[in-house]
Design a protein around this motif. Structure first.
Motif, mmCIF file in Angstrom:
data_model
loop_
_atom_site.group_PDB
_atom_site.id
_atom_site.type_symbol
_atom_site.label_atom_id
_atom_site.label_comp_id
_atom_site.label_asym_id
_atom_site.label_seq_id
_atom_site.Cartn_x
_atom_site.Cartn_y
_atom_site.Cartn_z
ATOM 1 N N ASN A 35 106.840 14.316 28.294
ATOM 2 C CA ASN A 35 106.799 12.863 28.452
ATOM 3 C C ASN A 35 108.050 12.216 27.866
ATOM 4 O OD1 ASN A 35 105.388 10.463 29.298
ATOM 5 N ND2 ASN A 35 105.099 10.033 27.120
ATOM 6 N N LYS A 36 108.468 12.663 26.707
ATOM 7 C CA LYS A 36 109.691 12.124 26.093
ATOM 8 C C LYS A 36 110.903 12.410 26.968
ATOM 9 C CE LYS A 36 108.206 12.256 21.284
ATOM 10 N NZ LYS A 36 108.384 12.892 19.980
ATOM 11 N N LEU A 37 110.955 13.607 27.525
ATOM 12 C CA LEU A 37 112.066 13.978 28.395
ATOM 13 C C LEU A 37 112.103 13.089 29.636
ATOM 14 C CD1 LEU A 37 114.349 15.991 29.118
ATOM 15 C CD2 LEU A 37 112.593 17.367 30.231
ATOM 16 N N MET A 38 110.945 12.862 30.233
ATOM 17 C CA MET A 38 110.894 12.026 31.439
ATOM 18 C C MET A 38 111.209 10.574 31.122
ATOM 19 S SD MET A 38 107.868 13.674 33.779
ATOM 20 C CE MET A 38 106.570 13.423 32.608
ATOM 21 N N GLU A 39 110.759 10.070 29.985
ATOM 22 C CA GLU A 39 111.068 8.685 29.618
ATOM 23 C C GLU A 39 112.565 8.492 29.445
ATOM 24 O OE1 GLU A 39 108.679 7.872 26.171
ATOM 25 O OE2 GLU A 39 106.927 7.352 27.370
ATOM 26 N N SER A 40 113.233 9.453 28.826
ATOM 27 C CA SER A 40 114.676 9.313 28.636
ATOM 28 C C SER A 40 115.399 9.398 29.972
ATOM 29 C CB SER A 40 115.203 10.369 27.665
ATOM 30 O OG SER A 40 115.109 11.664 28.225
ATOM 31 N N ALA A 41 114.887 10.193 30.911
ATOM 32 C CA ALA A 41 115.513 10.299 32.233
ATOM 33 C C ALA A 41 115.353 8.994 33.000
ATOM 34 C CB ALA A 41 114.904 11.459 33.013
ATOM 35 N N VAL A 42 114.201 8.359 32.893
ATOM 36 C CA VAL A 42 113.951 7.099 33.593
ATOM 37 C C VAL A 42 114.846 6.004 33.031
ATOM 38 C CG1 VAL A 42 112.243 5.295 34.007
ATOM 39 C CG2 VAL A 42 111.603 7.690 34.288
ATOM 40 N N GLU A 43 115.018 5.982 31.716
ATOM 41 C CA GLU A 43 115.869 4.966 31.102
ATOM 42 C C GLU A 43 117.302 5.090 31.583
ATOM 43 O OE1 GLU A 43 115.331 5.437 26.894
ATOM 44 O OE2 GLU A 43 113.262 4.765 26.963
ATOM 45 N N LYS A 44 117.770 6.312 31.844
ATOM 46 C CA LYS A 44 119.139 6.518 32.309
ATOM 47 C C LYS A 44 119.314 6.084 33.756
ATOM 48 C CE LYS A 44 120.096 10.275 29.150
ATOM 49 N NZ LYS A 44 120.345 11.696 28.985
ATOM 50 N N ASP A 45 118.222 5.998 34.510
ATOM 51 C CA ASP A 45 118.301 5.604 35.910
ATOM 52 C C ASP A 45 118.454 4.098 36.088
ATOM 53 O OD1 ASP A 45 118.148 8.192 36.756
ATOM 54 O OD2 ASP A 45 116.021 8.130 37.256
ATOM 55 N N VAL A 46 118.327 3.337 35.014
ATOM 56 C CA VAL A 46 118.470 1.891 35.102
ATOM 57 C C VAL A 46 119.955 1.565 35.257
ATOM 58 C CG1 VAL A 46 118.172 -0.296 33.875
ATOM 59 C CG2 VAL A 46 116.408 1.475 33.730
ATOM 60 N N VAL A 47 120.256 0.785 36.262
ATOM 61 C CA VAL A 47 121.649 0.439 36.542
ATOM 62 C C VAL A 47 121.918 -0.966 36.046
ATOM 63 C CG1 VAL A 47 123.337 0.077 38.374
ATOM 64 C CG2 VAL A 47 121.661 1.919 38.573
#
Length: 86
Positions: A35-47
């Motif tokens: 879950n932590k890994l996926m949350e950090s990946a989603v945050e990086k997708d914000v442009v």
């Protein structure tokens, strides 16, 4: 135990394969880490948009609201005219 190599043909297939594997995980610690890994990946997708990009989007919205648009077919015809003139 042998692992089967899955060659998904689309993002939906890949997503569903991952969900199937997630459903089989019973370790809370493992799930928390994922879950932590996926949350950090989603945050990086914000442009982050620049002020110029925001302005262009606002101008596009105004064009649409004011019906200052052109049909795709008409645009294609104009493009062809332009290309022939080169």
């Amino acid at each position: 135990m042998k692992h089967q190599l899955i060659m998904p043909s689309s993002i939906d297939h890949l997503r569903n394969a991952i969900i199937d594997k997630l459903m089989a995980i019973s370790s809370k610690d493992y799930l928390v880490a994922l879950n932590k890994l996926m949350e950090s990946a989603v945050e990086k997708d914000v442009v982050e948009l620049s002020p110029e990009q925001i302005l262009m989007l606002e101008m596009s919205d105004n064009d649409i609201k004011n019906e200052n648009v052109i049909a795709q077919d008409d645009l294609d015809k104009e493009d062809l005219k332009w290309l022939k003139a080169l």
